[in-house]
Structure formats: structure tokens, C-alpha cells
Motif scaffolding. Sequence first.
Motif, short mmCIF file in Angstrom:
data_model
loop_
_atom_site.label_atom_id
_atom_site.label_comp_id
_atom_site.label_asym_id
_atom_site.label_seq_id
_atom_site.Cartn_x
_atom_site.Cartn_y
_atom_site.Cartn_z
N GLU A 1 0.82 -1.20 0.00
CA GLU A 1 0.00 0.00 0.00
C GLU A 1 0.86 1.26 0.00
OE1 GLU A 1 -2.86 -0.69 -0.91
OE2 GLU A 1 -4.28 -0.84 0.72
N GLU B 1 -1.48 -6.22 -5.72
CA GLU B 1 -2.50 -6.02 -4.68
C GLU B 1 -3.67 -6.98 -4.88
OE1 GLU B 1 -4.93 -2.42 -2.47
OE2 GLU B 1 -3.05 -2.10 -3.49
N CYS B 2 -4.13 -7.12 -6.12
CA CYS B 2 -5.24 -8.05 -6.41
C CYS B 2 -4.86 -9.48 -6.05
CB CYS B 2 -5.61 -7.97 -7.89
SG CYS B 2 -6.37 -6.41 -8.38
N PHE C 1 -11.52 -1.59 -2.48
CA PHE C 1 -10.60 -1.62 -3.62
C PHE C 1 -11.31 -2.00 -4.91
CE2 PHE C 1 -7.49 -3.81 -6.34
CZ PHE C 1 -6.55 -2.81 -6.48
N TYR C 2 -12.02 -3.11 -4.88
CA TYR C 2 -12.70 -3.59 -6.09
C TYR C 2 -13.91 -2.74 -6.46
CZ TYR C 2 -10.01 -7.79 -7.10
OH TYR C 2 -9.01 -8.65 -7.48
N TYR D 1 -9.34 3.95 -5.06
CA TYR D 1 -8.55 2.71 -5.01
C TYR D 1 -7.05 2.96 -4.94
CZ TYR D 1 -7.77 2.91 -10.14
OH TYR D 1 -7.42 3.27 -11.41
N THR D 2 -6.60 4.20 -5.23
CA THR D 2 -5.16 4.49 -5.12
C THR D 2 -4.80 5.22 -3.84
OG1 THR D 2 -5.45 6.55 -6.37
CG2 THR D 2 -4.78 4.60 -7.62
N THR E 1 -8.32 3.59 -0.08
CA THR E 1 -8.16 2.21 0.42
C THR E 1 -6.88 2.06 1.24
OG1 THR E 1 -9.39 1.39 -1.50
CG2 THR E 1 -8.15 -0.23 -0.24
N ASN F 1 -6.87 1.11 5.26
CA ASN F 1 -6.35 -0.23 5.57
C ASN F 1 -5.88 -0.36 7.02
OD1 ASN F 1 -5.28 -2.95 4.96
ND2 ASN F 1 -3.30 -1.96 5.10
#
Length: 313
Positions: free
Chosen positions: A76, A117-118, A257-258, A284-285, A288, A292
Motif C-alpha cells: 500500500e 494487490e489483487c 478496492f474492487y 482505489y489508489t 483504500t 487499511n
Amino acid sequence: RQKNKTMSEENFTIVVEFILLGFSDLPNMQGFLFGVFLVIYLCILIGNGLLIVITKVDPSLQTPMYFFLGNFSFLEICYTSVTIPRMLADLWTHKRTISFIACAVQTCFLYILAAAECLLLAVMAYDRYVAICKPLYYPLIMNHKVCVHLVVVSWLFGVPILIYETYQIFSLNFCGPNKLNHVFCDAPPLIELACGDTYDIEIYVHVAAVVFVITPFLLILISYIKIITTILRLPSTSGRSKAFSTCSSHLMVVGLFYGSGSIVYLWPKSSHSARPVKVFALFYTTVTPFFNPLIYSLRNKDVIAALRKLLPK
């Protein structure tokens, strides 16, 4: 011959830099946005940095789940460092130009880290699946060697494919406008600026998305279907609550994220509006990675206990 050369130079402009428009449509908000993103970036560095430290030094957190969490927190930090410092510089200087090479490097690192990350989110879901559905075999299946291999594969699997994808994107002819209506260099706005046929590279981008985004998501979905099925079979309510609490933090991060990523890349072109896309791209950049540490510390008693040992005051 000279005349033809001059004519060709006049009709064909080679793009050597791009202009990231970012939030230039909000000229009176530049200072405020700089302050907001600076605070967010510092919180990301401190919050995820603390998670890395406690997962390394606290004896009670020497388990596969926290090993993956420490790696995810480091990822991250890397992920946000590809975009936020550049965005802060643009907000501070109002320059907004990025060289062709710098744009390519940013895109490449962004995609490599997003793919990692995914994949790491999928690995963390698999870890929870083994812990809840096969608890007796958990120490055997998720031994340290396996965990290290899973992390290494998550980090490195996409590197050659995504370097090639970036090469393909930046091999397109950019012969006209150079204004990217985005907050960082990304494939969709870049392809929009390209001259000539972009069909092949669009297909390649979609195939890469299926491999590195859709496939890990399906693996996460399958893992959680099996986890939920197992949890519902547990006889005691307290057992079900405890089992679900170990997954809830991960589920929230996956959702953030998704959810934001899918909105950006599945936004219909016919009703395309740049500002919502830019805002969700920041989710998402930036958002998230920001949430976290909060999600994992506020919803996890082990992490709270480890933080109290590290920061007693």
C-alpha cells in the motif's frame, strides 16, 4: 525534399510530454487539496508503517495472516507513492506536465503494484479459507515456506506481462492533443489520445484485466462462499461471530478496492464524466491504503494489543 520534410513536420507532432489536468478545474481549491492529500499521504505512511513494524516485532502476530498483512501494508505504501507525491507536486507548483518517459514509468509501476494487490488480496482470502474450513491442516498447508512463495508470486507474476503492456501502450502514435483529463497516467485516457487504430492494445488491456483483476476477484468470491458456508454450520453463535470477525477486515478492504476500481473501468463511455472517474480513481489508489490500517486496527483485538505494547502512552 526539404519542403516535404517541412510539411511532414507541420502535420505530424511527436508528443514528448503530457499535461495531467487533475483538479485544474478547481483553481481556488488547489491549496486546500494539497493540504488534504499531504495529510492523507502522511497517515498512509505512518499507519501502514506501524502495521509493518508490529507484524515483524510482536511475537503474538507471527502467523501467516499477519505476515500477509505486513506485506500488504508495504504494498500500500509503494502503491500510493507512485501517484500521490506527483499529485502533490502538481498541486503545489501548478506545473502539471509529465514527461513521456515519466508517464510510462508511472503507468508501469501503477499496474505492477495494482496486480500485486489483487493477487495478494486473493492469497489473504485463501489463507482465511484454510484457517476456517481446514483448521487442523492449517499449520501444514500454510507453512512459512508456502507463505513466502505466495507473496513472491503475488509481487512478481505480473511484472513481465505488465511491462510489455506498458510498452505497447506507449508505442502508440501520440500525434495530437497531450492533455490527460486524469490525476495520474492510466491506460484509458492515454488510449483516447492515441492516433490510429488502438483495437489490439485495448484487447490486450482487457485480457490483462481479466488475468490480474477478475480472476483474483473470482478466487476471493469462491473462498468466501466456502467460508460463509462453513461458518453457518458452526453450532455456537460465539464461534460463528469469532470466525466471521477474522474475515470482516479483509472483506471491507476488498470491497473498497474492487468497488471503486470497477466503477472507474466499467464507467459507460456514452455518459462519461471525467470528475466521477477521477474521484473513484483516488478511492482505489488513496482512500483504500488510508483506511487499511484503521480497518485492521479498529476491528482486530490482536493488532490493538500489539499497538498498546509498542505505543504504551
